[in-house]
Design a protein around this motif. Structure first.
Motif, PDB file in Angstrom:
ATOM      1  N   ALA A  52      89.674  69.719 -52.846  1.00 17.23           N
ATOM      2  CA  ALA A  52      88.686  68.759 -53.358  1.00 17.23           C
ATOM      3  C   ALA A  52      89.298  67.362 -53.444  1.00 17.23           C
ATOM      4  CB  ALA A  52      88.173  69.208 -54.722  1.00 17.23           C
ATOM      5  N   TRP A  53      90.573  67.272 -53.865  1.00 13.64           N
ATOM      6  CA  TRP A  53      91.267  65.977 -53.941  1.00 13.64           C
ATOM      7  C   TRP A  53      91.386  65.373 -52.550  1.00 13.64           C
ATOM      8  CZ3 TRP A  53      96.105  64.362 -52.018  1.00 13.64           C
ATOM      9  CH2 TRP A  53      96.528  63.111 -52.483  1.00 13.64           C
ATOM     10  N   LEU A  54      91.749  66.184 -51.578  1.00 11.79           N
ATOM     11  CA  LEU A  54      91.883  65.720 -50.197  1.00 11.79           C
ATOM     12  C   LEU A  54      90.542  65.181 -49.686  1.00 11.79           C
ATOM     13  CD1 LEU A  54      93.861  65.585 -47.796  1.00 11.79           C
ATOM     14  CD2 LEU A  54      93.022  67.840 -47.134  1.00 11.79           C
ATOM     15  N   LYS A  55      89.468  65.923 -49.926  1.00 10.21           N
ATOM     16  CA  LYS A  55      88.138  65.502 -49.480  1.00 10.21           C
ATOM     17  C   LYS A  55      87.679  64.233 -50.200  1.00 10.21           C
ATOM     18  CE  LYS A  55      86.504  70.013 -47.995  1.00 10.21           C
ATOM     19  NZ  LYS A  55      85.540  71.100 -48.221  1.00 10.21           N
ATOM     20  N   ALA A  56      87.977  64.123 -51.487  1.00 15.13           N
ATOM     21  CA  ALA A  56      87.600  62.931 -52.248  1.00 15.13           C
ATOM     22  C   ALA A  56      88.328  61.693 -51.717  1.00 15.13           C
ATOM     23  CB  ALA A  56      87.894  63.125 -53.739  1.00 15.13           C
ATOM     24  N   VAL A  61      88.190  56.619 -48.445  1.00 10.03           N
ATOM     25  CA  VAL A  61      88.639  55.778 -47.331  1.00 10.03           C
ATOM     26  C   VAL A  61      87.479  55.495 -46.377  1.00 10.03           C
ATOM     27  CG1 VAL A  61      90.255  55.581 -45.393  1.00 10.03           C
ATOM     28  CG2 VAL A  61      91.038  56.535 -47.558  1.00 10.03           C
ATOM     29  N   CYS A  62      86.648  56.491 -46.118  1.00 14.48           N
ATOM     30  CA  CYS A  62      85.471  56.285 -45.264  1.00 14.48           C
ATOM     31  C   CYS A  62      84.545  55.229 -45.849  1.00 14.48           C
ATOM     32  CB  CYS A  62      84.693  57.595 -45.086  1.00 14.48           C
ATOM     33  SG  CYS A  62      85.484  58.797 -44.012  1.00 14.48           S
ATOM     34  N   LYS A  67      84.338  55.260 -41.517  1.00 14.42           N
ATOM     35  CA  LYS A  67      84.921  56.462 -40.916  1.00 14.42           C
ATOM     36  C   LYS A  67      85.490  56.182 -39.525  1.00 14.42           C
ATOM     37  CE  LYS A  67      83.662  61.166 -39.603  1.00 14.42           C
ATOM     38  NZ  LYS A  67      82.604  62.177 -39.612  1.00 14.42           N
ATOM     39  N   GLU A  68      84.759  55.376 -38.768  1.00 15.78           N
ATOM     40  CA  GLU A  68      85.162  55.080 -37.392  1.00 15.78           C
ATOM     41  C   GLU A  68      86.470  54.301 -37.313  1.00 15.78           C
ATOM     42  OE1 GLU A  68      82.735  51.807 -39.028  1.00 15.78           O
ATOM     43  OE2 GLU A  68      82.449  53.966 -38.967  1.00 15.78           O
ATOM     44  N   ASN A  69      86.874  53.640 -38.395  1.00 16.28           N
ATOM     45  CA  ASN A  69      88.098  52.835 -38.398  1.00 16.28           C
ATOM     46  C   ASN A  69      89.338  53.607 -38.842  1.00 16.28           C
ATOM     47  OD1 ASN A  69      86.846  50.495 -37.450  1.00 16.28           O
ATOM     48  ND2 ASN A  69      86.169  49.942 -39.490  1.00 16.28           N
ATOM     49  N   ILE A  70      89.164  54.847 -39.236  1.00 14.10           N
ATOM     50  CA  ILE A  70      90.312  55.664 -39.640  1.00 14.10           C
ATOM     51  C   ILE A  70      90.919  56.292 -38.385  1.00 14.10           C
ATOM     52  CG2 ILE A  70      91.106  57.617 -41.025  1.00 14.10           C
ATOM     53  CD1 ILE A  70      88.548  57.209 -42.753  1.00 14.10           C
ATOM     54  N   VAL A  71      92.177  55.952 -38.111  1.00 12.56           N
ATOM     55  CA  VAL A  71      92.840  56.529 -36.939  1.00 12.56           C
ATOM     56  C   VAL A  71      93.859  57.597 -37.330  1.00 12.56           C
ATOM     57  CG1 VAL A  71      92.407  54.575 -35.394  1.00 12.56           C
ATOM     58  CG2 VAL A  71      94.479  54.595 -36.796  1.00 12.56           C
ATOM     59  N   ILE A  84      98.958  61.429 -49.284  1.00 13.27           N
ATOM     60  CA  ILE A  84      98.222  61.241 -48.034  1.00 13.27           C
ATOM     61  C   ILE A  84      98.649  59.920 -47.416  1.00 13.27           C
ATOM     62  CG2 ILE A  84      95.944  60.809 -47.025  1.00 13.27           C
ATOM     63  CD1 ILE A  84      94.805  62.535 -49.356  1.00 13.27           C
ATOM     64  N   HIS A  85      98.864  59.943 -46.103  1.00  9.66           N
ATOM     65  CA  HIS A  85      99.068  58.721 -45.334  1.00  9.66           C
ATOM     66  C   HIS A  85      97.792  58.479 -44.539  1.00  9.66           C
ATOM     67  CE1 HIS A  85     103.411  57.908 -45.813  1.00  9.66           C
ATOM     68  NE2 HIS A  85     103.493  59.207 -46.012  1.00  9.66           N
ATOM     69  N   ALA A  86      97.236  57.290 -44.665  1.00 11.14           N
ATOM     70  CA  ALA A  86      96.062  56.911 -43.890  1.00 11.14           C
ATOM     71  C   ALA A  86      96.384  55.623 -43.140  1.00 11.14           C
ATOM     72  CB  ALA A  86      94.856  56.704 -44.794  1.00 11.14           C
TER      73      ALA A  86
END
Length: 145
Positions: A52-56, A61-62, A67-71, A84-86
């Motif tokens: 749940a933390w990962l999804k949140a 970030v989206c 969403k389209e800018n997350i590589v 998490i590294h984004a």
């Protein structure tokens, strides 16, 4: 896909500007999302809570950058504290490459940290001290240690 290729591909597909990009253009922004070691260990004791933390985090970030800018969006469990590294390409809604507009100034960054804390409150995470005068070490310094 290798990270530089993913960044360049996102720019190629999303950049709508008429000018050639500057050589020193900011093409991506890396981020790390986590909490204190104790808080993260508590979250990761329960796989449902960890998921749940990962999804949140992904949802946050989206919402903030598109969403389209997350590589890249990668959970790291190989170090002491889960994190998490984004990596985000700072393309604006109208297709310009602008880290300044996408990420803003110091106040905008502080506001984003507050929004992040609000989004993570359900996991027992709290925001750090607002307007802290703490000195942060660079990633290069940290890796060197």
């Amino acid at each position: 896909m290798k990270l530089p290729d993913a960044i360049n591909e996102r720019i190629k597909e999303g950049y709508k500007g008429k000018k050639v990009l500057r050589k020193d253009a900011v093409k991506f922004i890396p981020m790390v999302m986590t909490g204190s070691h104790e808080e993260m260990k508590a979250i990761f004791k329960n796989s449902e809570k960890a998921n749940a933390w990962l999804k949140a985090n992904y949802k946050f970030v989206c919402k903030e950058f598109g969403k389209e800018n997350i590589v890249r969006f990668t959970l790291h469990l190989d170090e002491k504290t889960p994190h998490i590294h984004a990596v985000v390409v700072p393309l604006t809604d109208d297709g310009r490459l602008s880290a300044k507009e996408r990420f803003g100034n110091r106040n905008d960054l502080s506001d984003r940290q507050t929004r992040y804390a609000d989004a993570m409150e359900q996991f027992g995470l709290k925001r750090g001290i607002v307007d802290s005068k703490a000195k942060h070490t660079s990633e290069g310094w940290y890796i060197g240690k």
